[in-house]
Design an enzyme around this catalytic site. Structure first.
Site, PDB file in Angstrom:
ATOM      1  CG  HIS A   1      -1.648  -1.116   1.608  1.00 44.57           C
ATOM      2  ND1 HIS A   1      -3.002  -1.153   1.374  1.00 44.57           N
ATOM      3  CD2 HIS A   1      -1.337  -2.294   2.206  1.00 44.57           C
ATOM      4  CE1 HIS A   1      -3.499  -2.319   1.813  1.00 44.57           C
ATOM      5  NE2 HIS A   1      -2.499  -3.024   2.312  1.00 44.57           N
TER       6      HIS A   1
ATOM      7  CG  ASP B   1      -2.911   1.904  -2.074  1.00 43.13           C
ATOM      8  OD1 ASP B   1      -4.094   1.739  -2.440  1.00 43.13           O
ATOM      9  OD2 ASP B   1      -2.500   1.510  -0.977  1.00 43.13           O
TER      10      ASP B   1
ATOM     11  CD  GLU C   1      -0.821   1.461   4.352  1.00 41.05           C
ATOM     12  OE1 GLU C   1      -0.490   2.227   3.412  1.00 41.05           O
ATOM     13  OE2 GLU C   1      -1.988   1.091   4.547  1.00 41.05           O
TER      14      GLU C   1
END
Length: 191
Positions: free
Chosen positions: A40, A171, A122
């Protein structure tokens, strides 16, 4: 920043990285194996890097009046297993054996609820901002440790959020170097 020390996973946690444990997770279903890695991106406020806002967001402590966008998201209960900052610093929020809340409504190869069987990473960034060399180095290092520990995660089971939530998520975006990243992942010869 990425340490010269080889990372290891102990009881679902990476040693030698910062922990910022949060409450936004629960138990994985007993009948699901960890077999997917989802990449992400995140920046809070959007397009701004550094600062405490991502950690506050995952901890449920984001102050709604700190930025106009925060008024829309401060009550969301989301998390990820890991965050990799622009300088390559790795922060772990949830143990890999637990279910982090990163994928949302999602599906992979006909199987829904990707949080049940995935690990979420992330990258501090945006779809259109090049990721740093330090981030790629850290991501490669941590991915190699994860695929060694969880061998059901194969090259075809390392995906972007956009792959499991098409039309809803974009993303890690066009700025992510998938070929360069994939070339540096080491898989066991038995896979």
């Amino acid at each position: 920043m990425v340490s010269d020390t080889r990372l290891q996973i102990n009881a679902g946690w990476l040693d030698s990285v910062q922990r910022s444990e949060c409450e936004h997770f629960d138990c994985r279903p007993a009948d699901h194996d960890i077999s997917l890695l989802v990449i992400h991106n995140i920046s809070l406020p959007p397009g701004e890097f550094g600062g405490p806002h991502i950690l506050d967001f995952f901890a449920g402590k984001l102050q709604p009046h700190s930025h106009p966008i925060f008024e829309q998201i401060y009550q969301m209960r989301v998390s990820s297993h890991l965050l990799i900052r622009r300088d390559g610093q790795i922060i772990q929020f949830v143990g890999f054996e637990e279910r982090a809340w990163h994928a949302g409504v999602s599906s992979f190869q006909g199987r829904t609820r990707c949080n049940d069987f995935s690990i979420g990473i992330e990258l501090e960034g945006t779809d259109n901002t090049a990721y740093s060399e330090q981030q790629y180095a850290a991501l490669i290092q941590v991915t190699n440790v994860i695929v060694e520990k969880y061998p059901l995660i194969t090259i075809g089971r390392i995906v972007g959020h956009n792959d499991i939530a098409p039309g809803r998520k974009t993303d890690p975006g066009v700025s992510f170097d998938w070929p360069g990243f994939r070339q540096q992942i080491s898989f066991s010869k038995s896979i």
